[in-house]
Design an enzyme around this catalytic site. Structure first.
Site, mmCIF file in Angstrom:
data_model
loop_
_atom_site.group_PDB
_atom_site.id
_atom_site.type_symbol
_atom_site.label_atom_id
_atom_site.label_comp_id
_atom_site.label_asym_id
_atom_site.label_seq_id
_atom_site.Cartn_x
_atom_site.Cartn_y
_atom_site.Cartn_z
ATOM 1 N N SER A 232 0.844 -1.283 0.025
ATOM 2 C CA SER A 232 0.091 0.089 -0.076
ATOM 3 C C SER A 232 0.899 1.356 -0.020
ATOM 4 C CB SER A 232 -0.845 -0.011 1.346
ATOM 5 O OG SER A 232 -0.071 0.081 2.379
ATOM 6 N N CYS A 233 1.988 0.959 -0.115
ATOM 7 C CA CYS A 233 2.829 2.265 0.233
ATOM 8 C C CYS A 233 3.841 2.591 -0.980
ATOM 9 C CB CYS A 233 3.771 2.315 1.301
ATOM 10 S SG CYS A 233 3.021 1.998 3.006
ATOM 11 N N PHE A 234 4.803 1.838 -1.466
ATOM 12 C CA PHE A 234 5.798 2.271 -2.737
ATOM 13 C C PHE A 234 5.191 2.404 -3.761
ATOM 14 C CE2 PHE A 234 9.699 -0.687 -0.880
ATOM 15 C CZ PHE A 234 9.785 0.225 0.283
ATOM 16 N N ASP B 132 3.275 5.881 -3.105
ATOM 17 C CA ASP B 132 4.272 6.981 -2.641
ATOM 18 C C ASP B 132 4.940 7.433 -3.761
ATOM 19 O OD1 ASP B 132 2.819 6.819 -0.174
ATOM 20 O OD2 ASP B 132 4.637 6.003 0.725
#
Ligand code: UDX
Length: 427
Positions: free
Chosen positions: A264-266, A269
């Site tokens: 859910s991040c890399f 982001d």
């Protein structure tokens, strides 16, 4: 101190539980009644190593959950915003949930006496706190930021599945405060840690978070590009990276080539930073290539498969691994998703297996087959694609005998079995 934590995802739940563990009194706020009920009963709303024990230890005592912002803000000195910041359709950041949380905090502050600090822990692009959060906060509370209200940014560097460990063993604590008073109050929360506190302004703190994740993602796409080149040269890229990682300026971490990064991040982001760069008139070609490599990488698995077995129509393909990484049931941006989509487009029959992620993947691909274990998934398969670095896959050996053809394409360098027709994605 008395802390309120807004949002009970993996960051919020872990932050709340760990703040209780280091001696603070915590009030969690969420709109999801089920999550509130779970927390108050000491049941973890999600899987995180160590979280369940902490919730059982503190729920109903130093840690409570509610949907009542008014109450939470009134009885605490500082509030942490830990709500989601998903990607919008064009990849830029969607701040609608942050806006709702800030407005609710502001409304509660309207009637609160005394000083209160609002901390943005959600991952927000640079300038969000100064240009987006502050005006909403002042508008909703009718108060003055810097006088009645303190504001800071305190980004998290928590890996999913290891978030409790990472919170309790930080290698840096970053606090971007609008003034000394806000910064000192937030620093005080972390006084039990030996870790150095980096005190800077909010925008720099926001940028540190994005650069941290983007550089880790860049290392992975770099490793994948080098892996693709090494494979064509017959070189073992893992031997290359083992030596390169010995350079103290590089470190061997995050240089494992394979099917790429999910989570859910890399992806979110890096795309949000690309969106922000373009918004200010800069073309981030390197960041865009990090995403491009990551999007192409899983499809190389299909190229190898087609080279080995030709037309995939009606062929049975076992997909081992659905979660975006081992140790979690989270399938967000999992590299298995584009692979399954392409296999379906090419007319293959899929039998998928994952120790934890199948239930969530059924919502994305309801029509494919799901097996209870790897052996059933491999039964009669023409080939197998390995997509997640689950430790149990290193033990697979006799299970491959169930396959029609023992063709195994490994996207995570995890398979140790011997008498199979093995090929690695970049090795
Ligand atoms: C990441 C960051 O590590 C964390 O600091 C941040 O706060 C949130 O994002 P997470 O997304 O939970 O954490 O997973 P991580 O363990 O970093 O792995 C991310 C992805 O990269 C996974 O899909 C993993 O399989 C992949 N990966 C990781 C590689 O492909 N190669 C590597 O060498 C390392």
């Amino acid at each position: 101190m008395k802390v309120s934590v807004i949002g009970l995802g993996y960051v919020g739940s872990v932050t709340a539980a760990c703040f209780a563990e280091i001696g603070h009194e915590v009030v969690c706020v969420d709109i999801d009644e089920n999550k509130i009920k779970n927390i108050n009963e000491g049941i973890s709303p999600l899987y995180e190593e160590g979280l369940r024990d902490l919730l059982l230890k503190y729920a109903g005592k130093k840690l409570i959950a509610t949907n009542d912002y008014e109450f939470a803000i009134k009885v605490t000195d500082v509030s942490f915003i830990c709500v989601g910041t998903p990607s919008a359709k064009n990849g830029s950041i969607d701040l609608s949930i942050v806006r709702a949380a800030v407005k609710s905090i502001g409304a509660a502050l309207k009637t609160k006496e005394g000083y209160h600090v609002v901390v943005v822990k959600s991952t927000v692009v640079p300038e969000t706190t100064e240009k987006f959060v502050l005006p909403i906060l002042e508008e909703a509370s009718g108060k003055i930021v810097g006088k009645d209200i303190g504001v800071a940014v305190n980004p998290e560097f928590l890996r999913e599945g290891k978030a409790v460990h990472d919170f309790m063993h930080p290698d840096k604590i970053v606090i971007g405060a609008i003034d000394r008073k806000s910064g000192d109050l937030v620093s005080e929360l972390y006084r039990t840690f030996e870790c150095e506190v980096t005190l800077i302004d909010p925008t720099t703190a926001e940028m540190i978070k994005y650069v941290n994740n983007s550089l880790l993602a860049t290392k992975i796409s770099f490793a994948n590009e080098i892996g693709n080149i090494c494979k064509k040269l017959g070189i073992d890229t893992y031997k290359v990276m083992e030596a390169v990682g010995k350079d103290f300026r590089i470190s061997p971490k995050f240089l494992n080539s394979g099917v790429g990064f999910g989570g859910s991040c890399f992806p979110k982001d890096v795309k949000a930073l690309i969106g922000k760069a373009k918004e200010i008139g800069y073309s981030p070609i390197l960041l865009e290539s990090v995403i491009e490599v990551n999007e192409k990488q899983p499809l190389l698995m299909i190229e190898i498969l087609q080279r080995k077995i030709g037309d995939l129509r009606n062929k049975k393909i076992a997909v081992l691994g659905l979660a975006f990484k081992d140790g979690t049931d989270d399938i967000r941006e999992s590299r298995a998703i584009p692979v399954i989509a392409e296999l379906l487009r090419l007319g293959a029959n899929i039998s998928a297996y994952d120790p934890t992620g199948s239930e969530k993947m059924k919502r994305v691909f309801p029509t494919i087959g799901y097996s209870r274990n790897a052996e059933d998934s491999l039964e009669g398969a023409d080939a197998c694609l390995v997509m997640t670095e689950w430790d149990e896959f290193t033990q697979l050996e006799s299970e491959f005998e169930k396959m029609k053809k023992k063709i195994v394409i490994d996207g995570r360098r995890i398979i140790k079995a011997k008498n199979i027709d093995y090929e690695g994605l970049c090795w």
